[in-house]
Design a protein around this motif. Structure first.
Motif, mmCIF file in Angstrom:
data_model
loop_
_atom_site.group_PDB
_atom_site.id
_atom_site.type_symbol
_atom_site.label_atom_id
_atom_site.label_comp_id
_atom_site.label_asym_id
_atom_site.label_seq_id
_atom_site.Cartn_x
_atom_site.Cartn_y
_atom_site.Cartn_z
ATOM 1 N N LYS A 119 0.802 -1.222 0.000
ATOM 2 C CA LYS A 119 0.000 0.000 0.000
ATOM 3 C C LYS A 119 0.836 1.275 0.000
ATOM 4 C CE LYS A 119 -3.886 -2.268 2.299
ATOM 5 N NZ LYS A 119 -4.792 -2.286 3.472
ATOM 6 N N LEU A 120 1.887 1.306 0.819
ATOM 7 C CA LEU A 120 2.709 2.510 0.895
ATOM 8 C C LEU A 120 3.386 2.801 -0.436
ATOM 9 C CD1 LEU A 120 4.339 2.190 4.451
ATOM 10 C CD2 LEU A 120 2.424 3.630 3.749
ATOM 11 N N SER A 121 3.882 1.760 -1.084
ATOM 12 C CA SER A 121 4.548 1.933 -2.376
ATOM 13 C C SER A 121 3.553 2.384 -3.436
ATOM 14 C CB SER A 121 5.211 0.620 -2.808
ATOM 15 O OG SER A 121 6.220 0.249 -1.903
ATOM 16 N N LEU A 122 2.364 1.786 -3.427
ATOM 17 C CA LEU A 122 1.341 2.168 -4.396
ATOM 18 C C LEU A 122 0.928 3.624 -4.190
ATOM 19 C CD1 LEU A 122 -0.670 1.564 -6.640
ATOM 20 C CD2 LEU A 122 -2.207 0.578 -4.913
ATOM 21 N N LEU A 123 0.709 4.014 -2.950
ATOM 22 C CA LEU A 123 0.322 5.394 -2.666
ATOM 23 C C LEU A 123 1.425 6.370 -3.059
ATOM 24 C CD1 LEU A 123 -1.417 4.924 0.808
ATOM 25 C CD2 LEU A 123 -2.523 5.643 -1.323
ATOM 26 N N ASP A 124 2.651 5.993 -2.813
ATOM 27 C CA ASP A 124 3.784 6.843 -3.186
ATOM 28 C C ASP A 124 3.834 7.049 -4.694
ATOM 29 O OD1 ASP A 124 6.188 8.332 -2.575
ATOM 30 O OD2 ASP A 124 7.313 6.663 -3.405
ATOM 31 N N PHE A 125 3.599 5.970 -5.441
ATOM 32 C CA PHE A 125 3.608 6.084 -6.902
ATOM 33 C C PHE A 125 2.451 6.945 -7.396
ATOM 34 C CE2 PHE A 125 2.109 4.642 -11.069
ATOM 35 C CZ PHE A 125 3.233 4.948 -11.826
ATOM 36 N N LEU A 126 1.267 6.737 -6.831
ATOM 37 C CA LEU A 126 0.105 7.519 -7.252
ATOM 38 C C LEU A 126 0.320 9.005 -6.985
ATOM 39 C CD1 LEU A 126 -2.827 5.252 -5.965
ATOM 40 C CD2 LEU A 126 -2.077 5.551 -8.334
ATOM 41 N N THR A 214 -4.521 17.347 -4.137
ATOM 42 C CA THR A 214 -4.355 17.139 -2.701
ATOM 43 C C THR A 214 -5.574 16.457 -2.095
ATOM 44 O OG1 THR A 214 -2.923 19.083 -2.523
ATOM 45 C CG2 THR A 214 -3.936 18.267 -0.489
ATOM 46 N N ILE A 215 -6.752 16.975 -2.428
ATOM 47 C CA ILE A 215 -7.984 16.386 -1.891
ATOM 48 C C ILE A 215 -8.158 14.961 -2.410
ATOM 49 C CG2 ILE A 215 -10.500 16.562 -1.821
ATOM 50 C CD1 ILE A 215 -10.180 19.601 -2.059
ATOM 51 N N ALA A 216 -7.906 14.766 -3.709
ATOM 52 C CA ALA A 216 -8.064 13.444 -4.323
ATOM 53 C C ALA A 216 -7.127 12.430 -3.682
ATOM 54 C CB ALA A 216 -7.810 13.528 -5.825
ATOM 55 N N PHE A 217 -5.887 12.831 -3.452
ATOM 56 C CA PHE A 217 -4.940 11.882 -2.855
ATOM 57 C C PHE A 217 -5.358 11.501 -1.446
ATOM 58 C CE2 PHE A 217 -1.196 10.849 -0.313
ATOM 59 C CZ PHE A 217 -0.764 9.722 -1.010
ATOM 60 N N LYS A 221 -5.973 7.733 -0.330
ATOM 61 C CA LYS A 221 -5.216 7.182 0.805
ATOM 62 C C LYS A 221 -6.150 6.582 1.844
ATOM 63 C CE LYS A 221 -1.730 8.486 4.235
ATOM 64 N NZ LYS A 221 -0.912 9.603 4.778
ATOM 65 N N GLU A 222 -7.210 7.314 2.154
ATOM 66 C CA GLU A 222 -8.176 6.820 3.138
ATOM 67 C C GLU A 222 -8.795 5.501 2.689
ATOM 68 O OE1 GLU A 222 -12.300 8.278 5.383
ATOM 69 O OE2 GLU A 222 -11.444 9.462 3.753
#
Length: 227
Positions: A119-126, A214-217, A221-222
């Motif tokens: 999850k952390l890697s995916l979120l970082d890439f997104l 920012t809002i979308a991310f 993430k949530e």
């Protein structure tokens, strides 16, 4: 890497030991040769049992629909799934699903069991890579399905006169065309609300202004962290 040269290598070293003969060597020499052979065998076994990347096709780069597949997995949360389920629901062939997950595994976006998202890697890439790797510019006016800030859940936070849509003949919204990460994304999203939200939010990262990104991310993430 093939098993054949590994076996051949080990065999030749063992043959050298046999040719010299155990009786012709002192006990220390015999012990050293056996230790070296054992070590080499262990190293090769480690490669072939713990590092499956050696058996996989060469990584030729991620594809846009790899993100679509990963987000589909994320949308399922703890719900069990099979590759055939992803293929059916995303309208992507089973072979493409398999190759996509292999690429994501090599990239470190899904674990070696091919089921657990990193999850952390995916979120970082997104957050940091998606808009650079798969950039998109709004196109001509077409009929389709809303995306980015023109779709839930972002449309409840962002009010804009600009409408963004995925081109889709059966859609009921007119707006500027946004090319989806896969041609069948509109159909797939109509069948899965959670997936639709993740894909629409992902488009906001690709084409949105800083505030929208920012809002979308935060929303992505949530959703991903709580799956």
């Amino acid at each position: 890497m093939s098993l054949y040269p590994v076996a051949q290598y080990i065999f030749l070293n063992q043959a050298e030991y046999n040719r010299k003969g155990a009786t012709a060597l002192c006990s220390k020499q015999r012990k050293n040769i056996i230790t070296i052979l054992d070590s080499r065998i262990e190293n090769y076994l480690d490669i072939f049992t713990d590092k499956p990347a050696y058996f996989m096709k060469k990584h030729s780069g991620m594809r846009p629909h790899d993100i679509a597949v990963l987000l589909k997995i994320a949308s399922k949360g703890k719900e069990p799934w099979f590759m055939k389920d992803l293929a059916y629901e995303l309208e992507i062939s089973a072979s493409e699903i398999s190759e996509s997950i292999n690429r994501s595994m090599i990239a470190g976006l899904i674990s070696s069991d091919k089921r657990t998202l990193r999850k952390l890697s995916l979120l970082d890439f997104l957050k940091s890579g998606l808009r650079f790797v798969y950039p998109q510019q709004p196109g001509s006016m077409v009929r389709g399905i809303g995306t980015a800030h023109s779709a839930p859940p972002l449309n409840s936070e962002i009010v804009s006169a600009e409408q963004y849509v995925w081109p889709y003949g059966k859609g009921n919204v007119r707006g500027q065309a946004i090319k989806p990460l896969h041609p069948n994304t509109p159909e797939a999203c109509l069948k899965d609300k959670k997936y639709y939200e993740l894909m629409a939010l992902t488009d906001a990262l690709r084409i949105g202004k800083v505030r929208e990104q920012t809002i979308a991310f935060d929303m992505i993430k949530e959703r991903i962290e709580h799956t």
